[in-house]
Scaffold this motif. Sequence first.
Motif, PDB file in Angstrom:
ATOM      1  N   GLU A   1       0.848  -1.226  -0.110  1.00  0.00           N
ATOM      2  CA  GLU A   1      -0.259  -0.031  -0.085  1.00  0.00           C
ATOM      3  C   GLU A   1       0.795   1.269  -0.112  1.00  0.00           C
ATOM      4  OE1 GLU A   1      -2.755  -0.334   3.478  1.00  0.00           O
ATOM      5  OE2 GLU A   1      -3.980  -1.878   2.137  1.00  0.00           O
ATOM      6  N   GLN A   2       1.817   1.339   0.872  1.00  0.00           N
ATOM      7  CA  GLN A   2       2.881   2.456   0.975  1.00  0.00           C
ATOM      8  C   GLN A   2       3.469   2.637  -0.432  1.00  0.00           C
ATOM      9  OE1 GLN A   2       3.146   4.853   3.358  1.00  0.00           O
ATOM     10  NE2 GLN A   2       4.366   5.800   1.739  1.00  0.00           N
ATOM     11  N   LEU A   3       4.050   1.699  -1.127  1.00  0.00           N
ATOM     12  CA  LEU A   3       4.961   1.724  -2.412  1.00  0.00           C
ATOM     13  C   LEU A   3       3.628   2.041  -3.403  1.00  0.00           C
ATOM     14  CD1 LEU A   3       6.976  -1.505  -1.887  1.00  0.00           C
ATOM     15  CD2 LEU A   3       7.771   1.039  -2.339  1.00  0.00           C
ATOM     16  N   SER A   4       2.522   1.940  -3.458  1.00  0.00           N
ATOM     17  CA  SER A   4       1.426   2.157  -4.410  1.00  0.00           C
ATOM     18  C   SER A   4       1.302   3.517  -4.136  1.00  0.00           C
ATOM     19  CB  SER A   4       0.198   1.415  -4.073  1.00  0.00           C
ATOM     20  OG  SER A   4       0.352  -0.035  -4.221  1.00  0.00           O
ATOM     21  N   LYS A   5       1.176   4.050  -3.020  1.00  0.00           N
ATOM     22  CA  LYS A   5       0.987   5.713  -2.812  1.00  0.00           C
ATOM     23  C   LYS A   5       2.174   6.311  -3.354  1.00  0.00           C
ATOM     24  CE  LYS A   5      -2.023   5.135   1.239  1.00  0.00           C
ATOM     25  NZ  LYS A   5      -2.045   5.255   2.969  1.00  0.00           N
ATOM     26  N   ASP A   6       3.634   5.787  -3.101  1.00  0.00           N
ATOM     27  CA  ASP A   6       4.686   6.474  -3.423  1.00  0.00           C
ATOM     28  C   ASP A   6       4.544   6.701  -5.065  1.00  0.00           C
ATOM     29  OD1 ASP A   6       5.369   6.481  -0.894  1.00  0.00           O
ATOM     30  OD2 ASP A   6       6.803   4.737  -0.990  1.00  0.00           O
ATOM     31  N   VAL A   7       4.296   5.629  -5.750  1.00  0.00           N
ATOM     32  CA  VAL A   7       4.462   5.598  -7.152  1.00  0.00           C
ATOM     33  C   VAL A   7       3.294   6.382  -7.685  1.00  0.00           C
ATOM     34  CG1 VAL A   7       3.815   4.317  -9.202  1.00  0.00           C
ATOM     35  CG2 VAL A   7       5.140   3.323  -7.544  1.00  0.00           C
ATOM     36  N   GLU A   8       2.300   6.585  -7.047  1.00  0.00           N
ATOM     37  CA  GLU A   8       1.083   7.479  -7.438  1.00  0.00           C
ATOM     38  C   GLU A   8       1.542   8.979  -7.281  1.00  0.00           C
ATOM     39  OE1 GLU A   8      -3.683   8.555  -6.747  1.00  0.00           O
ATOM     40  OE2 GLU A   8      -2.606   6.730  -5.761  1.00  0.00           O
ATOM     41  N   ARG A   9       2.192   9.215  -5.862  1.00  0.00           N
ATOM     42  CA  ARG A   9       2.724  10.624  -5.732  1.00  0.00           C
ATOM     43  C   ARG A   9       3.776  10.987  -6.803  1.00  0.00           C
ATOM     44  NH1 ARG A   9       7.031  11.949  -3.250  1.00  0.00           N
ATOM     45  NH2 ARG A   9       7.286   9.463  -2.351  1.00  0.00           N
ATOM     46  N   MET A  10       4.753  10.066  -6.811  1.00  0.00           N
ATOM     47  CA  MET A  10       5.859  10.409  -7.724  1.00  0.00           C
ATOM     48  C   MET A  10       5.394  10.870  -9.348  1.00  0.00           C
ATOM     49  SD  MET A  10       8.564   7.646  -6.237  1.00  0.00           S
ATOM     50  CE  MET A  10      10.158   7.932  -7.466  1.00  0.00           C
ATOM     51  N   THR A  11       4.571  10.001  -9.609  1.00  0.00           N
ATOM     52  CA  THR A  11       3.742  10.189 -10.988  1.00  0.00           C
ATOM     53  C   THR A  11       3.044  11.590 -11.105  1.00  0.00           C
ATOM     54  OG1 THR A  11       3.495   7.916 -11.213  1.00  0.00           O
ATOM     55  CG2 THR A  11       2.503   9.176 -12.706  1.00  0.00           C
ATOM     56  N   ASP A  12       2.187  11.909 -10.036  1.00  0.00           N
ATOM     57  CA  ASP A  12       1.768  13.081 -10.051  1.00  0.00           C
ATOM     58  C   ASP A  12       2.640  14.487  -9.999  1.00  0.00           C
ATOM     59  OD1 ASP A  12      -0.967  11.724  -9.967  1.00  0.00           O
ATOM     60  OD2 ASP A  12      -1.130  12.038  -7.751  1.00  0.00           O
ATOM     61  N   ASP A  13       3.522  14.328  -9.231  1.00  0.00           N
ATOM     62  CA  ASP A  13       4.535  15.265  -9.162  1.00  0.00           C
ATOM     63  C   ASP A  13       5.309  15.428 -10.462  1.00  0.00           C
ATOM     64  OD1 ASP A  13       4.092  15.346  -6.305  1.00  0.00           O
ATOM     65  OD2 ASP A  13       5.841  14.450  -5.565  1.00  0.00           O
ATOM     66  N   VAL A  14       5.680  14.255 -11.240  1.00  0.00           N
ATOM     67  CA  VAL A  14       6.393  14.756 -12.319  1.00  0.00           C
ATOM     68  C   VAL A  14       5.550  15.014 -13.384  1.00  0.00           C
ATOM     69  CG1 VAL A  14       6.161  12.257 -13.270  1.00  0.00           C
ATOM     70  CG2 VAL A  14       8.192  13.657 -13.687  1.00  0.00           C
ATOM     71  N   GLU A  15       4.142  14.627 -13.324  1.00  0.00           N
ATOM     72  CA  GLU A  15       3.274  15.386 -14.359  1.00  0.00           C
ATOM     73  C   GLU A  15       3.132  16.745 -14.101  1.00  0.00           C
ATOM     74  OE1 GLU A  15      -0.196  12.805 -14.217  1.00  0.00           O
ATOM     75  OE2 GLU A  15       0.635  11.194 -15.497  1.00  0.00           O
ATOM     76  N   LYS A  16       3.195  17.099 -12.932  1.00  0.00           N
ATOM     77  CA  LYS A  16       2.659  18.349 -12.680  1.00  0.00           C
ATOM     78  C   LYS A  16       3.900  19.505 -13.051  1.00  0.00           C
ATOM     79  CE  LYS A  16       1.492  21.625  -8.836  1.00  0.00           C
ATOM     80  NZ  LYS A  16       1.358  21.673  -7.198  1.00  0.00           N
ATOM     81  N   ALA A  17       4.936  18.993 -12.640  1.00  0.00           N
ATOM     82  CA  ALA A  17       6.280  19.864 -13.032  1.00  0.00           C
ATOM     83  C   ALA A  17       6.423  19.577 -14.285  1.00  0.00           C
ATOM     84  CB  ALA A  17       7.525  19.037 -12.057  1.00  0.00           C
ATOM     85  N   ALA A  18       6.135  18.564 -14.955  1.00  0.00           N
ATOM     86  CA  ALA A  18       6.400  18.713 -16.566  1.00  0.00           C
ATOM     87  C   ALA A  18       5.436  19.659 -17.327  1.00  0.00           C
ATOM     88  CB  ALA A  18       6.295  17.237 -17.302  1.00  0.00           C
ATOM     89  N   SER A  19       4.163  19.764 -16.782  1.00  0.00           N
ATOM     90  CA  SER A  19       3.121  20.515 -17.378  1.00  0.00           C
ATOM     91  C   SER A  19       3.642  22.099 -16.993  1.00  0.00           C
ATOM     92  CB  SER A  19       2.007  20.251 -16.634  1.00  0.00           C
ATOM     93  OG  SER A  19       1.661  20.528 -15.426  1.00  0.00           O
ATOM     94  N   GLU A  20       4.124  22.389 -15.880  1.00  0.00           N
ATOM     95  CA  GLU A  20       4.833  23.410 -15.548  1.00  0.00           C
ATOM     96  C   GLU A  20       5.813  24.120 -16.403  1.00  0.00           C
ATOM     97  OE1 GLU A  20       4.496  23.677 -11.257  1.00  0.00           O
ATOM     98  OE2 GLU A  20       2.294  23.746 -11.391  1.00  0.00           O
ATOM     99  N   GLY A  21       6.688  23.254 -16.933  1.00  0.00           N
ATOM    100  CA  GLY A  21       7.777  23.523 -17.518  1.00  0.00           C
ATOM    101  C   GLY A  21       9.024  23.608 -16.801  1.00  0.00           C
ATOM    102  N   LYS A  22       8.995  22.729 -15.508  1.00  0.00           N
ATOM    103  CA  LYS A  22      10.118  22.955 -14.400  1.00  0.00           C
ATOM    104  C   LYS A  22      11.167  21.959 -14.746  1.00  0.00           C
ATOM    105  CE  LYS A  22       6.957  24.829 -10.828  1.00  0.00           C
ATOM    106  NZ  LYS A  22       6.434  24.639  -9.677  1.00  0.00           N
TER     107      LYS A  22
END
Length: 534
Positions: free
Chosen positions: A196-217
């Motif tokens: 469960e923790q690793l699933s949350k980590d993957v989801e969080r990391m994926t959300d973070d990279v998608e957000k950073a990529a969309s903002e051009g960071k």
Amino acid sequence: MKKLLLMIFLLVASIVSLSAQSYISYSRVEDEDMIADLKGAGGVLVLSKRGDLVFSVDNASRPVITPKGKRDDGLYVYEIVVAKEDNPTPKVEVSKRGDVDRVSFAVTTRKDFFLAFMVAEVSKPIRFEDHKQANDIIANDKMAAVEITSAIADLVVDCPKELEAKITTKTKDAGVKETEIVIPLANYHRYRDAVEQLSKDVERMTDDVEKAASEGKLDDSQLQARFVEIDKKEAEKAEAEKKLEAVSKIAIYAEGTNRLYIDVSQLTPRQKLVYGVLLRTVVVKEHVSECSGFLEEGGRLFGLRQYKGAREAFAKALSAKDAPSDMLLSIKSNISQCDSCILYDRYSKGALARLKEMKDNGTGSQADLVKFASAASEFISQLNRYNPCEFYSSRIDKLNKMIEDLPLDIRFTIARWVNDASGFYENGTLGNIELWGVYTTDIPKAREYEKDKYFLKLVSSDTAKYRRLGETALDGTLVLHLLRKDLPSGILFRPVGYGKHIKIKYLNMHEIMMQSKEEYDMRQFRMKMYYINN
């Protein structure tokens, strides 16, 4: 007195059932698990010595169930693919065609991955009988317990050692054994919580990279580095899921029996499950139900290749007044197989009619001969996957001999398959992939070629068995001109110059021929090789 009566009942029930009919059982075979291009869906791979299995999935609306035929090792292969949005935990039901006996198992699937199971026939089927009473609990609120009582002398109760359970076995009167398993639930929860923790980590990391990529960071190199981190976390999650699966079930079996399982994940604090384990009672044919009678008749007609008659019998089983509601999906699967066979039977007869016409009239070119003989062979091969028999295999051999002296041209296209936050997708093609033909019936084991130095040792051990056929150009393509009467049993795909990013892959020729397209001119085979970002 009650305990004594229970022991006598278990012993007598086991004795009178020794002649029980054959039954099917399932077990996991992790060595057969494999990555696959399932477009984000999850897969179940079933292996069996039986070629007449029928599958259904009762909690998914759009499962794709495909018999793949017989492998070189004699095992029949079945693929079940279920979209993750349909149900990530499908319940697979399997039976022998025309038989009322079924076994089912739930699978927590993984995206673009086949989890493998073996389905085998057993001579001594066993079953659970629930003996739990209202006062069956234990005092410790950090524990749960399972009690198994049986008169089967060699019964094995296999509890995962990682659970560190306390197991005690007592022999009661009349040889009845009672096994109690007391499980510290925290030990199981440790594996569950890790997933469960690793699933949350993957989801969080994926959300973070998608957000950073969309903002051009992030620039391209930073984005790639983030994807590598996500891949590593995904790998950790997959390993944790594998460990969780290994500790989630208590297996119960004996020599020649099927396996019964108790799902540890369903246990709650202070809960105690109490089961008797008995040999299954023999089914008396004289008292067969209307539904099972039609099922048996449908199975018999199917085996005789009378698919329309079989379909009618299965349809009558479906509408029978005593048809159990939990069997309707399985019966519909039998009907679906009949429909497929009726279609391929019509196609094969059409192709064979054209061949006969060419022979009788002395017309048609060599290309026409290859076209219609190959088509007939392909359609009959499909029939042989649903209903394996000598009738079909002999005709396939005869058709293949008609064209065995003619060349077989195959264009291979190797695509790069990658994985990032958006999932699996193609990203260009792969040049410098060597194709090595395997000219032996011995299937190379993964450990013999998984590393390049092992591969080189394998192919140099016998140059007659392993021949280099060529390598793909920069556009990922290679055309091979093969002889039909001297086809390799399989092909090894060896990436050159990619380090550890791409693994060597083996495919048997049966699979390649089955998946290739446009066979009449030049067969086209497209394969994806997974590029690991590490």
